[in-house]
Structure formats: C-alpha cells, structure tokens
Design a protein around this motif. Structure first.
Motif, PDB file in Angstrom:
ATOM      1  N   LEU A   4       0.902  -1.180   0.037  1.00  0.00           N
ATOM      2  CA  LEU A   4       0.092   0.162   0.059  1.00  0.00           C
ATOM      3  C   LEU A   4       0.774   1.255  -0.087  1.00  0.00           C
ATOM      4  O   LEU A   4       2.042   1.367   0.601  1.00  0.00           O
ATOM      5  N   ARG A   5       0.571   2.161  -0.442  1.00  0.00           N
ATOM      6  CA  ARG A   5       1.074   3.561  -0.720  1.00  0.00           C
ATOM      7  C   ARG A   5       0.976   4.368   0.863  1.00  0.00           C
ATOM      8  O   ARG A   5       0.018   4.009   1.310  1.00  0.00           O
ATOM      9  N   LYS A   7       0.072   7.203   1.292  1.00  0.00           N
ATOM     10  CA  LYS A   7      -1.357   7.908   1.424  1.00  0.00           C
ATOM     11  C   LYS A   7      -2.394   6.934   1.480  1.00  0.00           C
ATOM     12  O   LYS A   7      -3.586   7.122   2.204  1.00  0.00           O
ATOM     13  N   GLU A   8      -2.317   5.856   0.963  1.00  0.00           N
ATOM     14  CA  GLU A   8      -3.594   4.962   0.978  1.00  0.00           C
ATOM     15  C   GLU A   8      -3.856   4.390   2.547  1.00  0.00           C
ATOM     16  O   GLU A   8      -4.731   4.307   3.233  1.00  0.00           O
ATOM     17  N   TYR A  20     -16.220   0.455   7.871  1.00  0.00           N
ATOM     18  CA  TYR A  20     -15.873  -0.448   6.559  1.00  0.00           C
ATOM     19  C   TYR A  20     -16.900  -1.482   6.623  1.00  0.00           C
ATOM     20  O   TYR A  20     -17.386  -2.006   5.458  1.00  0.00           O
ATOM     21  N   ARG A  50      -1.447  -4.852   3.347  1.00  0.00           N
ATOM     22  CA  ARG A  50      -1.975  -6.189   2.504  1.00  0.00           C
ATOM     23  C   ARG A  50      -1.856  -7.502   3.266  1.00  0.00           C
ATOM     24  O   ARG A  50      -1.010  -7.508   4.074  1.00  0.00           O
ATOM     25  N   LEU A 187     -10.581  -1.597  -3.221  1.00  0.00           N
ATOM     26  CA  LEU A 187      -9.998  -0.671  -2.536  1.00  0.00           C
ATOM     27  C   LEU A 187     -10.231   0.798  -2.862  1.00  0.00           C
ATOM     28  O   LEU A 187     -10.523   1.638  -1.876  1.00  0.00           O
ATOM     29  N   ASP A 188     -10.104   1.194  -4.009  1.00  0.00           N
ATOM     30  CA  ASP A 188     -10.357   2.590  -4.387  1.00  0.00           C
ATOM     31  C   ASP A 188     -11.846   3.018  -3.882  1.00  0.00           C
ATOM     32  O   ASP A 188     -11.935   4.060  -3.465  1.00  0.00           O
ATOM     33  N   GLU A 189     -12.874   2.092  -4.255  1.00  0.00           N
ATOM     34  CA  GLU A 189     -14.146   2.340  -3.948  1.00  0.00           C
ATOM     35  C   GLU A 189     -14.549   2.579  -2.778  1.00  0.00           C
ATOM     36  O   GLU A 189     -15.055   3.392  -2.179  1.00  0.00           O
ATOM     37  N   LEU A 191     -12.232   3.142  -0.226  1.00  0.00           N
ATOM     38  CA  LEU A 191     -11.546   4.242   0.474  1.00  0.00           C
ATOM     39  C   LEU A 191     -12.503   5.636   0.474  1.00  0.00           C
ATOM     40  O   LEU A 191     -12.610   6.259   1.339  1.00  0.00           O
ATOM     41  N   GLU A 192     -12.761   5.841  -0.759  1.00  0.00           N
ATOM     42  CA  GLU A 192     -13.880   6.926  -0.904  1.00  0.00           C
ATOM     43  C   GLU A 192     -15.088   7.031  -0.446  1.00  0.00           C
ATOM     44  O   GLU A 192     -15.413   7.847   0.573  1.00  0.00           O
TER      45      GLU A 192
END
Length: 235
Positions: A4-5, A7-8, A20, A50, A187-189, A191-192
């Motif tokens: 994971l970055r 920022k993530e 979540y 991860r 993940l992206d969805e 997160l938002e």
C-alpha cells in the motif's frame, strides 16, 4: 505483492472497521469481519496493510513435530517471505489450544517491518509477544506450541480466517473492534465511500449532541441529507 502507498495507509486508518463493514455491506459484502480475532492490548492503534496469508491444517503426528520448525516450509520460512508493511493473516482453523506464534517469531516480524498479525488461533509467550510491540489480533493465548494441535501447511494461498475468505493481497484494516478484509479490487471505491461515511457519521454525532432526534437523522432522510450537504459546502 504491491505494498500500500503511504497515502492509502493514511486514508485507510482514518476510518473505523465498523464503518468499513457498513460500506461493504452496502456493496453487497456481508462476510468481511474476521471472527474471534481480538486485540491483545487495549490501547492498540488502527493499522492497515496487504494480507500475507499463512495456513495451518490439523496436526498429523509424522508432520507436526519440533523438527518440522527447521523445514523451509514452516512458520519460520513464511516469516522470511513477509514484505515490510504487510499484515500476516494466519488461518489456524479456530484452534486455540496451541499457539501458532511466539515471541521470537514476533520479534523477527518486527525486524522485517511487518505491520501486524491477525489470526483466529492463539499465540504463546504472551508477555514476550507484547514486549515486541507487534500489533496482534488473536482468539486467545496458549502455552502449547503449534505442533501440539496444528500442522504448518503453506503461505500466500487463499485462507479461511475466522470464517472469512482472505486472498493474498487483500487489504486488512484492524482496530479495537477487530479486523476487516477489503477485497483488493475494491480498495479505491471503499476508500472513497469509507471516508465519506465517516464524515457523515461525525456530523450526525454533532447533531445528536445538540439534541436532534434519531428518526430521520440516522439513517438520514432527504431533509437531513440536504442539511448535511449544506454543512459540507461551508467546510
């Protein structure tokens, strides 16, 4: 396995596991909370990483021996493959009368930069484990070694931990409420949606604090949504 970055991780740890589970439920995923995995210390911080999966199977006398610990296919071997930043997810089939991990193994994980461990099994050497500082979520503690009840099987394969399917590379978030699995592809969805849900519920807490009744507020009706959007516009 791609880490994971930063920022993530920062964004993931701003949102509670409870939030979540709500977000994932709205997306159709009900079974994401790993059962029986509880933090071993009361002041644990929220972590994200991860999943690096580890699997045990029932003990078989010719395989589950102290000599097996020296095998390349062993808990020791698995730890040497764990990348920095990962969270070890250990499938112990819910067996809690033998410790899958002890203090020496945890210390090695800390040295390698592993972010934490989640298991539906038990750990041993609790005082030493806590002394390593490795964040651990487990179903309990046991004095017996793993080979008393379990046979090490493999790593980085799909596992069933606490009744939840975990695929290598899925995202794990763990806090005081336990550990949640976020499928890697979502993940992206998540997160938002998670950050927005957390903002909404924070605003609702403020509304409750100033005396607003729950009906129409939680869950929000159309009028409440409009007030919330107006609130956001001024932020």
């Amino acid at each position: 396995m791609e880490n994971l970055r930063p920022k993530e991780i920062e964004m993931l740890t701003q949102v509670s596991t409870a939030t979540y589970t709500t977000v994932l439920l709205k997306m159709g995923l009900r079974n994401v909370w790993i059962r029986h995995a509880k933090p071993l210390v009361s002041d644990c911080r929220r972590i994200a990483g991860r999943a690096f999966t580890v699997r045990f199977v029932p003990a078989r006398e010719d395989l589950a021996t102290p000599a097996s610990w020296a095998s390349p296919i062993s808990s020791r071997g698995a730890i040497e493959q764990m990348p920095s930043g990962c969270i070890a997810v250990v499938d112990a089939m819910g067996v809690t009368d033998a410790g899958v991990w002890g203090d020496i193994l945890c210390e090695r994980m800390v040295y390698r930069g592993v972010a934490g461990m989640v298991t539906d099994g038990a750990v041993r050497d609790l005082a030493g484990v806590q002394g390593t500082g490795l964040p651990i979520w487990a179903a309990g503690t046991a004095a017996s070694p793993s080979v008393a009840s379990l046979t090490f099987a493999d790593w980085q394969l799909p596992v069933a931990c606490g009744g939840v399917a975990v695929i290598p590379g899925d995202v794990i978030v763990a806090d005081m409420d336990g550990a949640v699995v976020i499928p890697a592809a979502l993940l992206d969805e998540v997160l938002e949606l998670g950050l927005e849900q957390e903002r909404l519920e924070g605003w609702m807490m403020q509304e409750v604090g100033r005396g607003v009744a729950l009906p129409g507020l939680y869950p929000p009706n159309e009028a409440t949504r409009e007030r919330y959007e107006a609130f956001k516009a001024w932020q």
